[in-house]
Write a protein that holds these residues in place. Structure first.
Motif, mmCIF file in Angstrom:
data_model
loop_
_atom_site.group_PDB
_atom_site.id
_atom_site.type_symbol
_atom_site.label_atom_id
_atom_site.label_comp_id
_atom_site.label_asym_id
_atom_site.label_seq_id
_atom_site.Cartn_x
_atom_site.Cartn_y
_atom_site.Cartn_z
ATOM 1 N N ASP B 80 0.858 -1.175 0.000
ATOM 2 C CA ASP B 80 0.000 0.000 0.000
ATOM 3 C C ASP B 80 0.903 1.237 0.000
ATOM 4 N N CYS B 132 3.438 -0.252 13.126
ATOM 5 C CA CYS B 132 2.302 -1.045 12.636
ATOM 6 C C CYS B 132 2.084 -0.798 11.161
ATOM 7 N N LEU B 133 2.058 0.487 10.809
ATOM 8 C CA LEU B 133 1.778 0.815 9.411
ATOM 9 C C LEU B 133 2.864 0.243 8.517
ATOM 10 N N TRP B 136 2.410 -3.540 8.309
ATOM 11 C CA TRP B 136 1.199 -3.971 7.602
ATOM 12 C C TRP B 136 1.275 -3.639 6.127
ATOM 13 N N LYS B 141 4.987 -11.005 5.130
ATOM 14 C CA LYS B 141 4.491 -11.701 6.319
ATOM 15 C C LYS B 141 5.398 -11.483 7.515
ATOM 16 N N TRP B 142 6.685 -11.378 7.261
ATOM 17 C CA TRP B 142 7.584 -11.093 8.385
ATOM 18 C C TRP B 142 7.268 -9.713 8.949
ATOM 19 N N LEU B 144 4.442 -8.234 8.884
ATOM 20 C CA LEU B 144 3.181 -8.328 9.622
ATOM 21 C C LEU B 144 3.422 -8.890 11.014
ATOM 22 N N LEU B 145 4.240 -9.930 11.089
ATOM 23 C CA LEU B 145 4.539 -10.507 12.401
ATOM 24 C C LEU B 145 5.250 -9.481 13.274
ATOM 25 N N ALA B 147 4.983 -6.271 13.072
ATOM 26 C CA ALA B 147 4.017 -5.254 13.478
ATOM 27 C C ALA B 147 3.151 -5.774 14.619
ATOM 28 N N ALA B 148 2.716 -7.026 14.513
ATOM 29 C CA ALA B 148 1.885 -7.590 15.581
ATOM 30 C C ALA B 148 2.645 -7.607 16.893
ATOM 31 N N ARG B 149 3.927 -7.941 16.797
ATOM 32 C CA ARG B 149 4.729 -7.935 18.005
ATOM 33 C C ARG B 149 4.866 -6.520 18.553
ATOM 34 N N GLU B 222 16.087 -9.803 14.169
ATOM 35 C CA GLU B 222 16.515 -10.276 12.845
ATOM 36 C C GLU B 222 16.791 -11.760 12.775
ATOM 37 N N GLU B 224 14.902 -13.981 14.013
ATOM 38 C CA GLU B 224 13.624 -14.675 13.893
ATOM 39 C C GLU B 224 12.809 -14.142 12.709
ATOM 40 N N LEU B 225 12.686 -12.816 12.635
ATOM 41 C CA LEU B 225 11.775 -12.227 11.655
ATOM 42 C C LEU B 225 12.534 -11.529 10.535
ATOM 43 N N THR B 226 13.714 -11.965 10.212
ATOM 44 C CA THR B 226 14.612 -11.300 9.249
ATOM 45 C C THR B 226 14.866 -9.849 9.644
#
Lengths: 383, 324, 169, 172
Positions: B80, B132-133, B136, B141-142, B144-145, B147-149, B222, B224-226
């Motif tokens: 986006d 978050c933005l 998202w 997907k990383w 997103l994860l 951001a959720a964290r 990094e 875990e989530l790159t």
């Protein structure tokens, strides 16, 4: 969903679970904690792993086929490239298999040289693992301390072998060069030096409460699981299996030294961690004794095979204990100059195969911890 | 023609000057801090750190900044665009507001506001929003994860942070940062940290979590989530997140200095140098933690918060109220 | 100062308006959320204009810092079903109803304001924090407590939902 | 191990010199009995070391190496399948670790392991049709040319002892 096919062969064949709320994610092949080019397709529910499937082959070089096209001597350098961290163990596995097949005797001094260099190489492999594992858990500094010590080992091993990582030092019937006095003196200094460093590692890292929380009780492997998947090495010993090829299938002169096989019952990442640290100490112990008793004599057998030599026909299986577990070479010869079939049993391959089962239901962060505690060297797994 | 008398209030002049000065301060500090972080990391890891570019490697950051600016800005397909580029800007802009009420010296502040502390707390929320933005909108997907964290972490850690800050506000009876500073004496035993050590501990731990510094750097994590929420950012998109991280470090350290360490007051020669010294001491501690500790796991982080920090913070607040 | 106040009012009104339109009109939920944040930001500016900085900052702290983030969390954790209600174009009736929902309150409020003009002060006075606190704890105590009851109910419901999900795992 | 006491239907069992060839016994079975054999080794406490293929004139020989953590002594379980129909039942249901080894053997030789839970290419690309370890016809050797079986005491060549086909109809 749309009909457009996305992803590659493996993602398309990874059927998602029944739930709609899961996330299928590719961990790797370019991921910081898969140590090279391992790829794991993971189905996540939140951060919990529902299912995962490792995808291999990104650095596959078909070493087994190379073995069938090269002569026995030509195949020697390949061994250092299979597992670059414990290259000498692979050297030994190949040389040992050929020697066993052809019945070549290895002189006494060469046996000692092999033990000294291989154990030294094992320490350097464990040190690198130690640093890399802590790096997986998010601490950046220990790996450089490990590298500092490992650097000394590489400097030492450079003296007899001439290379720093992908050693090609062993020959059928001995080794390629004798140990110099500089090497022996350096090694003599190195043993107490590393002994002095290990308590620091314990204080700095092993006793750290965050590290303990990240390792203890994580990735529990039962002995049964290890047996079903054929896991060996520190992974099996961390699960209470007292199995070390140096003891179980004795080769060379390991029976002359006084050393122990460290075994822990817990079966979690912490026990695998402690096993490897304990193995560093045991290797130091072996080195110390070997240094004290190394005889003089030939470093290679008098009638050692020439490059164009052909062994008798037959087959044999030879195993050595690598830093990651049991390295096996199955060699079939038809009496010509090239092997008829070479099978390389990579310990990392078998150890990794249990990951899919062990990682079910754990957190993503724990999966990284488990993966790290398996001590993966991807070129060895892919061969 | 309508004659309008343009009245420029002194407060506005101060504000504008302050913002300009702060922009310079934040920029300069970020550059120094990036260099410092590398040097600290280097020395902790027994290597020299940057030392090729300029004396002691001082120009390394400038070289890196030039590199980052020169890099192409890429955006993944399906992202986006509007939100993707809004996020780094949103990460960096509120930083200026955060600095405004901080008194660097007796007269060195850009906005004298009774609600200065509340202002900082209010605008700190934008940092999470940008994370978050970013996560998202990057269609990853990383991300997103990550951001959720970021969300669950900052929502959780904002509570004990507020509790710790409130304890100080109750003690002083004011949200004015200058008043809080002056409520403490020049000597270390007169500082709030001597009276409220628990609040200081909670504040500092939460500040680490809120600025996503190790051992609480889970949104990027990094290994875990790159790279977590900023996986997809290149060039200055990443650079702005990077700058914001360092600016936020200064902010939380400055607030800690004001609330707990007596601000710009020191035993001798009170002034802005004391303030800077204290801020840098805290920042050095943060760097020291980062290069020493492994990362905690996500559920451990949340458990630590809900089971320890919040009850402790509440108890601390109750005791403070009872004493006051 | 009157002109500058008016300019600021218009700016804030525009921010609120644009944010509102964005919140309602955008297809993507997250963009709508950004619109909502814009609106909240404008409203907080309005509070500042009314010389109520505490309320303005609380607006940011609570709504932007917490509520919106939580909504964000909810959006990220749920996946909109493909081909759901949101994907179909709206019918004219929906637009009419939406317009009415917007216009009616305006009429009511406008009517009240025009018929019963409250006494206004030209420059609003700043209420001190202390007065605000006393106001909440003394004359408006019941309302204050009722709000906390509402929050409590919401919180317990969330906990119950979370436990149900955990058990089903 | 002995052909008479062997709990699963075997074609031939040869005790071999462990010091020379690294195995205590070669145990030949019919392909359809391999799962029963694997079950026996599983219950006897062995772990799976590897599964290898070998291209011989007689067909593809599939070799399973089993070893024990407690009482060392490798046993190699062997079977031969024809080149034109290389199908072997998978033992991944008994030893899950065999899954990867079997997939690898499928990659290299084209031997199909029926019942493998995840029969995808493992090490080679998914669109690769070539099996790299399959030899050209003229390079293939007969089994006699590559196997020198080191028997324990007598130096005789092994004789294939056929087992009674009584219990062979039980499929796992």
């Amino acid at each position: 969903m749309s009909e457009i096919q996305t992803g590659d062969y493996y993602t398309r064949h990874f059927s998602p679970g029944p739930s709609d709320d899961t996330l299928i994610i590719n961990m790797g092949p370019q991921h910081p904690s898969t140590h090279g080019v391992l790829r794991i397709i993971v189905e996540l529910d939140g951060e919990y792993i529902l299912r995962c499937e490792p995808v291999l082959g990104y650095v596959h070089r078909m070493h087994e086929h190379m073995g069938e096209t090269k002569s026995y001597t030509q195949y020697l350098p390949n061994m250092g490239r299979v597992d670059y961290l414990h290259a000498l163990a692979w050297n030994w596995a190949w040389c040992g298999a050929v020697e066993k097949l052809a019945g070549i005797e290895v002189p006494e001094r060469a046996q000692y040289i092999r033990v000294l260099t291989t154990e030294l190489n094992r320490i350097s492999s464990h040190l690198l693992w130690w640093g890399a594992y802590i790096l997986d858990l998010g601490a950046f500094s220990p790996i450089l301390y490990a590298f500092q010590d490992r650097e000394i080992i590489m400097d030492l091993l450079q003296i007899p072998t001439g290379s720093r990582l992908t050693y090609c030092y062993f020959r059928f019937g001995g080794v390629s060069a004798d140990l110099s006095d500089a090497f022996l003196a350096g090694l003599k200094d190195f043993v107490p030096y590393l002994r002095g460093r290990l308590p620091m590692y314990r204080d700095l890292v092993t006793d750290n409460v965050i590290l303990r929380k990240r390792c203890e009780g994580i990735g529990h492997f039962s002995p049964e699981l290890c047996r079903r998947y054929g896991a060996t090495g520190p992974v099996a010993r961390g699960s209470g299996i007292d199995y070390d090829v140096r003891r179980a299938e004795p080769y060379s002169i390991y029976d002359r030294f006084d050393w122990e096989v460290p075994v822990l019952e817990a079966g979690d990442a912490m026990s695998r961690y402690l096993i490897r640290l304990a193995e560093i100490e045991q290797s130091l112990k072996i080195i110390e004794q070997a240094l004290a008793t190394i005889p003089s004599g030939d470093f290679i057998a008098k009638g050692a095979p020439k490059p164009k030599w052909a062994p008798p026909r037959g087959e044999t299986y030879f195993a050595v204990e690598g830093a990651r577990g049991k390295i096996g070479v199955w060699l079939v010869s038809d009496g010509t100059k090239t092997p008829y079939r070479v099978k390389l049993r990579a310990p990392g391959y078998c150890n990794l195969s249990l990951f899919a089962e062990a990682a079910q239901g754990v957190l993503l962060a724990d999966a990284v911890s488990i993966l790290g505690s398996l001590d993966l060297v991807i070129p060895e797994i892919d061969r | 023609m309508l004659q309008t008398e343009i009245i420029v209030p002194a407060e506005l002049v101060r504000l504008v000057l302050g913002i300009v000065a702060l922009a310079a301060f934040v920029g300069a500090n970020a550059i120094v801090l990036v260099w410092l972080e590398r040097k600290v990391a280097g020395h902790i890891q027994r290597r020299p750190g940057p030392f090729e570019v300029g004396p002691y490697g001082l120009l390394q950051t400038a070289a890196d900044a030039a590199k980052l600016i020169g890099k192409q800005l890429t955006m993944p397909a399906g992202a986006d665009a509007f939100l993707f580029w809004l996020a780094p800007i949103l990460a960096f802009l509120p930083v200026f507001v955060l600095f405004m009420p901080i008194p660097f010296g007796e007269n060195l502040y850009s906005l004298d506001m009774d609600l200065g502390l509340v202002l900082i707390l209010a605008y700190a929320g934008f940092g999470v929003l940008s994370l978050c933005l970013a996560g998202w909108s990057s269609h990853n997907k990383w991300g997103l994860l990550g951001a959720a964290r970021a969300v669950s972490q900052s929502v959780a850690y904002e509570i004990p942070l507020l509790l710790a800050v409130l304890a100080i506000a109750f003690m002083t009876g004011s949200f004015n940062l200058q008043a809080i500073t002056e409520g403490q004496g020049p000597w270390p035993w007169q500082w709030n940290v001597a009276v409220q050590p628990l609040a200081f501990f909670i504040y500092f731990a939460c500040a680490l979590a809120e600025t996503n510094r190790a051992p609480f750097d889970l949104p990027e994590a990094e290994s875990e989530l790159t790279a977590g929420f900023h996986t997809e950012y290149s060039g200055m998109g990443f650079g702005l997140f990077f700058l914001a991280e360092y600016a936020n470090m200064i902010v939380v350290s400055s607030v800690a200095t004001v609330l707990f360490l007596g601000g710009w007051q020191g035993p001798v020669f009170s002034g802005w140098w004391w303030f800077l010294a204290k801020v840098y001491a805290l920042i050095l501690a943060m760097m020291w933690f980062r290069w020493t500790y492994p990362r905690v796991r996500f559920d451990q982080l949340l458990n630590l918060n809900w089971k320890w920090f919040i009850p402790l913070g509440l108890a601390n607040l109750l005791v403070t109220v009872a004493v006051v | 100062m009157q002109t500058s106040a008016l300019v600021l009012f218009v700016i804030h009104a525009l921010i609120i308006g644009v944010g509102g339109i964005m919140a309602v009109a955008s297809r993507s939920l997250v963009r709508a959320l950004v619109g909502l944040i814009m609106t909240l930001f404008g409203v907080s500016g309005m509070y500042l204009l009314l010389n109520a900085p505490f309320i303005a900052l609380m607006q940011l702290l609570i709504y932007v810092g917490a509520v919106v983030i939580l909504i964000f969390f909810a959006i990220m954790l749920t996946k909109a079903p493909a081909g759901g209600e949101e994907e179909r174009p709206n019918q004219v009736r929906t637009y009419l109803l939406a317009l009415m929902a917007g216009v009616l309150p305006t009429f009511v409020i406008g009517w009240v304001v025009l018929t019963d003009q409250p006494a206004s002060i030209n420059a609003p006075l700043e209420t001190g924090l202390k007065a605000l606190g006393q106001g909440l704890m003394e004359p408006y105590f019941l309302a204050f407590e009722l709000i906390s009851v509402v929050l409590l109910v919401a919180m317990s419901a969330a906990v119950i939902l979370a436990f149900k999900r955990r058990q089903s795992r | 191990m002995n052909i008479a006491t062997c709990p699963f239907p075997a074609i031939a069992i040869t005790a071999t010199d462990y010091a020379k060839c690294g195995s205590t016994a070669y145990c030949y079975v019919e392909p359809r009995n391999v799962v029963r054999a694997a079950k026996y080794f599983f219950e006897a406490g062995y772990f799976i070391e590897d599964v290898c293929g070998l291209d011989l004139e007689e067909g593809f020989e599939v070799v399973y190496h089993f070893d024990s953590f407690t009482a060392p002594g490798r046993v190699s379980l062997r079977l031969v399948v024809p080149h034109d129909k290389p199908v072997v039942p998978s033992i991944a249901g008994v030893f899950p670790g065999a899954e990867w080894h079997e997939r690898e053997t499928t990659d290299f030789f084209g031997v199909v392991f029926e019942g493998n839970p995840n029969p995808k290419p493992l090490l080679l690309p998914d669109d690769m049709t070539l099996h790299p370890l399959v030899k050209e016809q003229k390079k293939r050797q007969p089994a006699v040319n590559v196997f020198v079986v080191h028997r324990l005491s007598e130096g005789k060549e092994p004789t294939a002892a056929k087992k009674k086909p009584a219990d062979e109809d039980e499929e796992a």
